[in-house]
Design an enzyme around this catalytic site. Structure first.
Site, PDB file in Angstrom:
ATOM      1  N   ASN A  58       0.635  -1.414   0.219  1.00  0.00           N
ATOM      2  CA  ASN A  58      -0.015   0.066   0.024  1.00  0.00           C
ATOM      3  C   ASN A  58       0.725   1.248  -0.006  1.00  0.00           C
ATOM      4  O   ASN A  58       0.411   2.248  -0.582  1.00  0.00           O
ATOM      5  CB  ASN A  58      -0.785  -0.038   1.322  1.00  0.00           C
ATOM      6  CG  ASN A  58      -1.546   1.357   1.306  1.00  0.00           C
ATOM      7  OD1 ASN A  58      -2.390   1.857   0.806  1.00  0.00           O
ATOM      8  ND2 ASN A  58      -0.990   2.103   2.350  1.00  0.00           N
ATOM      9  N   SER A 116      -3.546   2.780  -8.520  1.00  0.00           N
ATOM     10  CA  SER A 116      -4.448   4.080  -8.809  1.00  0.00           C
ATOM     11  C   SER A 116      -5.066   4.232 -10.320  1.00  0.00           C
ATOM     12  O   SER A 116      -4.515   3.428 -11.083  1.00  0.00           O
ATOM     13  CB  SER A 116      -3.331   5.300  -8.826  1.00  0.00           C
ATOM     14  OG  SER A 116      -4.189   6.437  -9.104  1.00  0.00           O
ATOM     15  N   TYR A 164       4.308  10.148 -11.198  1.00  0.00           N
ATOM     16  CA  TYR A 164       3.125   9.318 -10.422  1.00  0.00           C
ATOM     17  C   TYR A 164       2.278   8.531 -11.534  1.00  0.00           C
ATOM     18  O   TYR A 164       2.204   7.342 -10.948  1.00  0.00           O
ATOM     19  CB  TYR A 164       2.196  10.348  -9.751  1.00  0.00           C
ATOM     20  CG  TYR A 164       1.407   9.300  -8.948  1.00  0.00           C
ATOM     21  CD1 TYR A 164       1.391   8.908  -7.709  1.00  0.00           C
ATOM     22  CD2 TYR A 164      -0.277   9.370  -9.298  1.00  0.00           C
ATOM     23  CE1 TYR A 164       0.501   8.125  -7.022  1.00  0.00           C
ATOM     24  CE2 TYR A 164      -1.443   8.845  -8.543  1.00  0.00           C
ATOM     25  CZ  TYR A 164      -0.715   8.195  -7.457  1.00  0.00           C
ATOM     26  OH  TYR A 164      -1.782   7.644  -6.702  1.00  0.00           O
ATOM     27  N   SER A 167       4.529   5.531 -12.503  1.00  0.00           N
ATOM     28  CA  SER A 167       4.639   4.756 -11.443  1.00  0.00           C
ATOM     29  C   SER A 167       3.925   3.558 -11.234  1.00  0.00           C
ATOM     30  O   SER A 167       3.899   2.404 -11.005  1.00  0.00           O
ATOM     31  CB  SER A 167       5.099   5.365 -10.262  1.00  0.00           C
ATOM     32  OG  SER A 167       3.869   5.592  -9.636  1.00  0.00           O
ATOM     33  N   LYS A 168       2.434   4.282 -11.406  1.00  0.00           N
ATOM     34  CA  LYS A 168       1.266   3.303 -11.063  1.00  0.00           C
ATOM     35  C   LYS A 168       0.861   2.352 -12.260  1.00  0.00           C
ATOM     36  O   LYS A 168       0.357   1.453 -12.316  1.00  0.00           O
ATOM     37  CB  LYS A 168      -0.069   4.122 -10.795  1.00  0.00           C
ATOM     38  CG  LYS A 168       0.053   4.933  -9.478  1.00  0.00           C
ATOM     39  CD  LYS A 168       0.265   3.680  -8.235  1.00  0.00           C
ATOM     40  CE  LYS A 168       0.367   4.716  -6.816  1.00  0.00           C
ATOM     41  NZ  LYS A 168       0.484   3.547  -6.049  1.00  0.00           N
ATOM     42  N   ILE A 199      -9.562   9.470  -3.375  1.00  0.00           N
ATOM     43  CA  ILE A 199     -10.044   9.127  -1.998  1.00  0.00           C
ATOM     44  C   ILE A 199      -9.817  10.069  -1.042  1.00  0.00           C
ATOM     45  O   ILE A 199      -8.328  10.548  -1.101  1.00  0.00           O
ATOM     46  CB  ILE A 199      -9.344   7.688  -1.486  1.00  0.00           C
ATOM     47  CG1 ILE A 199      -9.847   6.793  -2.740  1.00  0.00           C
ATOM     48  CG2 ILE A 199      -9.990   7.306  -0.047  1.00  0.00           C
ATOM     49  CD1 ILE A 199     -10.998   6.373  -3.151  1.00  0.00           C
TER      50      ILE A 199
END
Length: 257
Positions: free
Chosen positions: A91, A142, A155, A158-159, A188
């Site tokens: 996580n 994500s 980001y 990376s996801k 979220i």
């Protein structure tokens, strides 16, 4: 549901990780929770103990997923304490903003080390024990791994890498009895955007815009993600592996805007 199972959750000191730890505790799991913030991790541990049907106290490990020695310590301490591992929840992750013109190699390296290299190494070290237990892995990815968004280049990369990692190891480990899946949350309500540099006012305005950009008309809640993580880790999902499951209020189904 998870009585007798050992569940390791990284980044458990806040946000989705903290709520996931609480959810697994409600379901009877023995927990290993890791994070960098000792005070927050202590608070989550107390929450988990109170929620656990058998009042089980989580094993807390202060660790930075960017640090190889810390990753090795996580596995060594877990196995020394519990002698086994049933579920790994990768996580821990960070968010950063920037375009190809404004980002830096340092930002790229930091995000990739946390969001990809750390889970890669922790999974590598966990695999022998998960093979023994016929366990499973849930990666927290994500919507940015499935869709492209401006001003979050490193980001998003990376996801996307974490999603491909999920699919590849799902194929590799399925013959050995291990399932591997990912959850892909949309926005979220956590503090990840604030930690990435957004001001409180910018964040509040961003959440208001989510009412228009998300079909269900709102951002998500950590409980809506943790419930999917525990489902994927449970026997109820015994025929599911290699999946990247969106928990995003329908955002990924919309045309880009």
């Amino acid at each position: 549901m998870f009585s007798g199972k050992v569940v390791l959750i990284t980044g458990a000191s806040s946000g989705i990780g903290a709520e996931t730890a609480r959810e697994f505790s409600r379901l009877g799991a023995s927990l290993v929770i890791t994070g960098r913030n000792k005070e927050n991790l202590d608070m989550v541990s107390q929450n988990c103990e109170a929620l656990s049907p058998d009042k089980l106290v989580p094993l807390k490990i202060i660790a930075d997923i960017q640090n190889e020695k810390d990753i090795e310590k996580i596995i060594e301490t877990t196995i020394q304490h519990f002698k086994k591992l049933d579920v790994l929840v990768n996580n821990a992750g960070i968010l950063g903003t920037g375009t190809i013109e404004t980002t830096s190699l340092q930002q790229f390296d930091t995000i990739m080390e946390t969001n990809v290299r750390g889970p890669y190494y922790l999974t590598m070290l966990s695999a022998p024990y998960l093979i023994i237990s016929k366990g499973n892995i849930v990666n927290v990815s994500s919507i940015a791994g499935l869709r492209s968004f401006p001003n979050s280049l490193a980001y998003c990369v990376s996801k996307a890498a974490l999603d491909q990692f999920t699919r590849c190891i799902a194929l590799e480990l399925a013959p050995k009895g291990i399932r591997v899946n990912a959850v892909n949350p949309g926005v979220i309500i956590t503090d990840i955007h604030l930690r990435a540099g957004m001001s409180k006012r910018e964040y509040d305005e961003y959440l208001v815009r989510c009412k228009e950009s998300y079909p269900i008309g709102r951002p998500g809640d950590t409980k809506e993600v943790s419930s999917v993580i525990t489902f994927l880790a449970s026997d109820a999902a015994s025929n599911i592996t290699g999946v990247t499951l969106s928990v995003d209020g329908g955002r990924q189904a919309m045309c880009p805007q």
